[in-house]
Design an enzyme around this catalytic site. Structure first.
Site, PDB file in Angstrom:
ATOM      1  N   HIS A  80      81.280  29.810  32.140  1.00  0.00           N
ATOM      2  CA  HIS A  80      80.000  30.137  32.769  1.00  0.00           C
ATOM      3  C   HIS A  80      79.141  28.909  33.023  1.00  0.00           C
ATOM      4  CE1 HIS A  80      80.390  34.198  33.605  1.00  0.00           C
ATOM      5  NE2 HIS A  80      80.058  34.733  32.447  1.00  0.00           N
ATOM      6  N   ASP A 140      69.498  34.651  27.268  1.00  0.00           N
ATOM      7  CA  ASP A 140      69.116  35.854  28.023  1.00  0.00           C
ATOM      8  C   ASP A 140      70.324  36.729  28.324  1.00  0.00           C
ATOM      9  OD1 ASP A 140      66.637  34.786  28.080  1.00  0.00           O
ATOM     10  OD2 ASP A 140      66.770  34.029  30.131  1.00  0.00           O
ATOM     11  N   GLU A 254      58.853  34.540  27.361  1.00  0.00           N
ATOM     12  CA  GLU A 254      59.433  33.768  28.463  1.00  0.00           C
ATOM     13  C   GLU A 254      58.480  33.855  29.654  1.00  0.00           C
ATOM     14  OE1 GLU A 254      63.471  34.209  29.625  1.00  0.00           O
ATOM     15  OE2 GLU A 254      64.268  33.881  27.607  1.00  0.00           O
TER      16      GLU A 254
HETATM   17  C1  LIG Z   1      74.333  34.447  33.924  1.00  0.00           C
HETATM   18  C2  LIG Z   1      74.105  33.299  32.971  1.00  0.00           C
HETATM   19  C3  LIG Z   1      73.010  33.311  32.142  1.00  0.00           C
HETATM   20  C4  LIG Z   1      72.787  32.259  31.243  1.00  0.00           C
HETATM   21  N1  LIG Z   1      71.704  32.320  30.434  1.00  0.00           N
HETATM   22  C5  LIG Z   1      71.481  31.331  29.544  1.00  0.00           C
HETATM   23  C6  LIG Z   1      70.371  31.381  28.667  1.00  0.00           C
HETATM   24  O1  LIG Z   1      69.578  32.309  28.691  1.00  0.00           O
HETATM   25  N2  LIG Z   1      70.207  30.369  27.785  1.00  0.00           N
HETATM   26  C7  LIG Z   1      71.088  29.321  27.711  1.00  0.00           C
HETATM   27  O2  LIG Z   1      70.902  28.451  26.863  1.00  0.00           O
HETATM   28  N3  LIG Z   1      72.129  29.244  28.555  1.00  0.00           N
HETATM   29  C8  LIG Z   1      72.342  30.209  29.459  1.00  0.00           C
HETATM   30  N4  LIG Z   1      73.406  30.123  30.314  1.00  0.00           N
HETATM   31  C9  LIG Z   1      74.229  28.900  30.302  1.00  0.00           C
HETATM   32  C10 LIG Z   1      75.315  28.964  29.255  1.00  0.00           C
HETATM   33  O3  LIG Z   1      74.781  28.859  27.960  1.00  0.00           O
HETATM   34  C11 LIG Z   1      76.283  27.796  29.417  1.00  0.00           C
HETATM   35  O4  LIG Z   1      76.798  27.775  30.707  1.00  0.00           O
HETATM   36  C12 LIG Z   1      77.414  27.898  28.423  1.00  0.00           C
HETATM   37  O5  LIG Z   1      78.160  26.722  28.455  1.00  0.00           O
HETATM   38  C13 LIG Z   1      78.284  29.055  28.807  1.00  0.00           C
HETATM   39  O6  LIG Z   1      79.160  29.373  27.772  1.00  0.00           O
HETATM   40  P1  LIG Z   1      80.677  29.566  28.123  1.00  0.00           P
HETATM   41  O7  LIG Z   1      81.223  30.253  26.942  1.00  0.00           O
HETATM   42  O8  LIG Z   1      80.941  30.210  29.409  1.00  0.00           O
HETATM   43  O9  LIG Z   1      81.116  28.017  28.156  1.00  0.00           O
HETATM   44  P2  LIG Z   1      82.047  27.240  29.208  1.00  0.00           P
HETATM   45  O10 LIG Z   1      81.390  27.210  30.528  1.00  0.00           O
HETATM   46  O11 LIG Z   1      83.415  27.795  29.140  1.00  0.00           O
HETATM   47  O12 LIG Z   1      82.010  25.799  28.562  1.00  0.00           O
HETATM   48  C14 LIG Z   1      80.863  24.990  28.635  1.00  0.00           C
HETATM   49  C15 LIG Z   1      81.139  23.605  28.042  1.00  0.00           C
HETATM   50  O13 LIG Z   1      81.312  23.714  26.638  1.00  0.00           O
HETATM   51  C16 LIG Z   1      82.633  23.363  26.260  1.00  0.00           C
HETATM   52  N5  LIG Z   1      83.057  24.362  25.299  1.00  0.00           N
HETATM   53  C17 LIG Z   1      83.350  25.673  25.503  1.00  0.00           C
HETATM   54  N6  LIG Z   1      83.689  26.246  24.344  1.00  0.00           N
HETATM   55  C18 LIG Z   1      83.592  25.295  23.393  1.00  0.00           C
HETATM   56  C19 LIG Z   1      83.817  25.271  21.991  1.00  0.00           C
HETATM   57  N7  LIG Z   1      84.211  26.347  21.337  1.00  0.00           N
HETATM   58  N8  LIG Z   1      83.631  24.116  21.324  1.00  0.00           N
HETATM   59  C20 LIG Z   1      83.242  22.987  21.965  1.00  0.00           C
HETATM   60  N9  LIG Z   1      83.022  22.950  23.289  1.00  0.00           N
HETATM   61  C21 LIG Z   1      83.176  24.096  23.990  1.00  0.00           C
HETATM   62  C22 LIG Z   1      83.453  23.381  27.546  1.00  0.00           C
HETATM   63  O14 LIG Z   1      84.543  22.474  27.532  1.00  0.00           O
HETATM   64  C23 LIG Z   1      82.425  22.975  28.567  1.00  0.00           C
HETATM   65  O15 LIG Z   1      82.268  21.576  28.591  1.00  0.00           O
HETATM   66  C24 LIG Z   1      73.671  31.158  31.214  1.00  0.00           C
HETATM   67  C25 LIG Z   1      74.779  31.125  32.061  1.00  0.00           C
HETATM   68  C26 LIG Z   1      74.998  32.190  32.938  1.00  0.00           C
HETATM   69  C27 LIG Z   1      76.179  32.133  33.852  1.00  0.00           C
END
Ligand SMILES: Cc1cc2nc3c(=O)[nH]c(=O)nc-3n(C[C@H](O)[C@H](O)[C@H](O)COP(=O)(O)OP(=O)(O)OC[C@H]3O[C@@H](n4cnc5c(N)ncnc54)[C@H](O)[C@@H]3O)c2cc1C
Length: 511
Positions: A80, A140, A254
């Protein structure tokens, strides 16, 4: 900048490892790990690992780290992120979600939960609620993994009181960039603990987090207050985040900004606002010179015992605020419904076909002293043209709730309060994507020119100089920790922070 795999793909030795049956190289597998929610960057890995245990991940990393030409390894939670941060061009993506498939990896205790790094926050919520407990700080949106948000910070409306999610963690299991499996905390291997929190995946993969719990609230009075004046809006937000839990105030704060024709041309109703509400708000927007409407979004938690006093408490809080008279909107929902609210919006956006589109999002932490300059120059300036601009978040947080030992950064001005501003926009065409990206560049250039010392959240830079400036005083420590925990610079290379160390001539010759 990413070193490709040696010609011919992954070394055959990898497939002789015990994890061979968990490595996929077919097009379906690699294609599903080639892009992310942003839909702006694309790069295929050579393979995807579907680990069953953290030891599988350690075996992969050890193999890469000991190879003559180490290959990139990127954990992918939900993918994400929006700028290719979870991609591993020419390397291996670790599909974290398969970790939890065979074993239940959420264990709830009296005041903490142990959750696998691959777990979704919504599942952590479901599991802890069964015990009447819940984590204190939330994003969120709950379809994000524990490891993914802890690698950034994890911010939301509870951060003003409890700090970001990274401030609510007692202990981590991390597989480092050398394949070592380490349990770390404030007392044990604390350099790795603090490095990994907000560490953008640079030091290792978080496979478990011990997260603080509180008694779970039962019900929520969910409130939105409309403002046409940014000064009153920010003054009231700052008043609300200054309140202690013992005072009459909100448990979640917020804010959002609606610009231009977003209200009139957006959906006719939302999960929160009825059609009649939107018409009233659109009327208010047309009365204001700028067309900008600001909302404080807030929540007051309650249960059976405190329910009778909620109306009174809300009245006391509202009496201190200067929203446009009559523009108070409230709704009562369960705690779960409140925390999972974005899921409803996601379903609607998916239905309308506007979820799987490019998301050139830009998130900034802006010093409190410059938020009005930012409002004038960016919201009413650069974005203030004719185009509806979609969702903009804007709310303050208390700097003291952030631990400066962690890798995550806040504005360098050291003020007590900073704002997060999220320009969360979607592009429905290639032209629109180009325009939005151009606007983002203008926003960053404006801040630079005006000396607004903001920091990107979920940062993205194309040069190491950008990263040095981003981390500021933390940079040299971060570089040292990188050399210690990921000396081959193989982890989460999609972040593009560290160049590859030079490969000794002898090793290169053998590959
Ligand atoms: C609809 C939406 C709403 C969001 N709302 C918020 C919000 O309210 N607050 C907020 O803070 N963020 C928010 N985000 C952003 C979100 O926190 C980040 O994009 C986060 O990285 C997404 O988590 P993911 O599991 O998809 O990680 P990924 O996109 O899969 O990974 C993100 C990064 O972290 C690394 N990573 C993944 N897993 C691990 C792990 N276990 N250990 C070490 N590194 C790792 C990956 O290699 C990459 O570099 C939102 C994103 C979306 C799409």
């Amino acid at each position: 900048q990413l070193r490709p795999m040696p010609a011919g793909g992954l070394s055959g030795d990898l497939f002789a490892l015990g994890i061979a049956s968990k490595i996929r190289t077919d097009c379906n597998s690699t294609a599903s790990a080639s892009s992310d929610f942003g839909r702006i960057m694309e790069a295929a890995p050579e393979a995807v690992l579907h680990p069953a245990t953290p030891a599988d991940i350690a075996a992969l990393i050890r193999f890469s780290a000991s190879s003559p030409v180490p290959f990139p390894v990127s954990p992918r939670g939900q993918g994400h992120s929006v700028r290719g941060q979870s991609l591993a061009p020419g390397g291996v993506v670790v599909n974290m979600r398969t970790l939890g498939r065979a074993h239940h990896r959420i264990n709830v205790s009296a005041d903490y939960v142990d959750a696998g790094g691959e777990q979704l926050w919504v599942d952590v919520l479901r599991a802890t609620l069964k015990h009447g407990l819940a984590p204190r700080a939330w994003t969120d949106y709950l379809q994000l993994t524990v490891g993914g948000t802890l690698s950034n910070a994890g911010i939301g409306g509870q951060a003003f009181r409890h700090g970001p999610q990274i401030a609510n963690v007692h202990e981590l299991d991390v597989v480092t960039g050398t394949g070592e499996m380490v349990t770390c905390s404030r007392d044990k291997r604390k350099d790795l603990f603090f490095a990994a929190l907000g560490g953008l995946g640079q030091f290792g993969i978080i496979t478990r987090a011990r997260i603080a719990l509180e008694l779970a609230p039962k019900q929520v009075r969910w409130v939105r207050l409309a403002y046409s004046d940014v000064v009153a809006f920010t003054r009231d937000q700052e008043l609300l985040i200054s309140k202690q839990a013992s005072e009459a105030g909100f448990d979640y704060v917020e804010g959002q900004v609606q610009l231009n024709r977003t209200l009139t041309e957006g959906p006719k109703s939302t999960p929160f606002f009825s059609e009649a509400d939107i018409n009233r708000l659109a009327g208010l927007a047309s009365e204001t010179g700028s067309g900008a409407i600001y909302f404080i979004e807030a929540a007051m938690y309650y249960d059976e015992t405190t329910a009778p006093s909620v109306n009174q408490k809300l009245k006391m809080v509202l009496a201190q605020l200067s929203f446009v008279p009559g523009f108070v909107f409230t709704k009562d929902v369960t705690y779960f419904q409140f925390l999972d609210r974005v899921r409803v919006e996601e379903a609607e956006l998916r239905w309308a076909g506007v979820w799987d589109v490019p998301h050139p999002w830009l998130n900034l932490f802006v010093p409190r002293s410059r938020i009005l300059d930012f409002d004038a120059g960016v919201l009413k300036g650069i974005l203030g043209g004719d185009n509806p601009v979609g969702l903009i978040l804007m709310y303050p947080m208390n700097t003291a709730k952030w631990n400066s030992q962690m890798t995550a950064v806040t504005p360098p001005t050291g003020e007590d309060v900073f704002y997060t501003v999220g320009l969360l926009r979607s592009a429905l065409s290639a032209d629109e994507l180009e325009r939005l990206q151009r606007e983002n560049q203008s926003v960053l250039a404006f801040c630079d020119k005006e000396g607004i010392e903001c920091k990107q959240y979920l940062p993205y830079y194309t040069s190491q100089d950008g990263w040095r400036r981003h981390f500021g005083a933390k940079w040299s420590n971060i570089a040292q920790l990188k050399a210690k925990y990921d000396p081959h610079a193989i982890m989460s290379r999609g972040q593009r922070i560290f160049p590859l160390p030079s490969v000794p001539a002898a090793s290169t010759a053998t590959t």
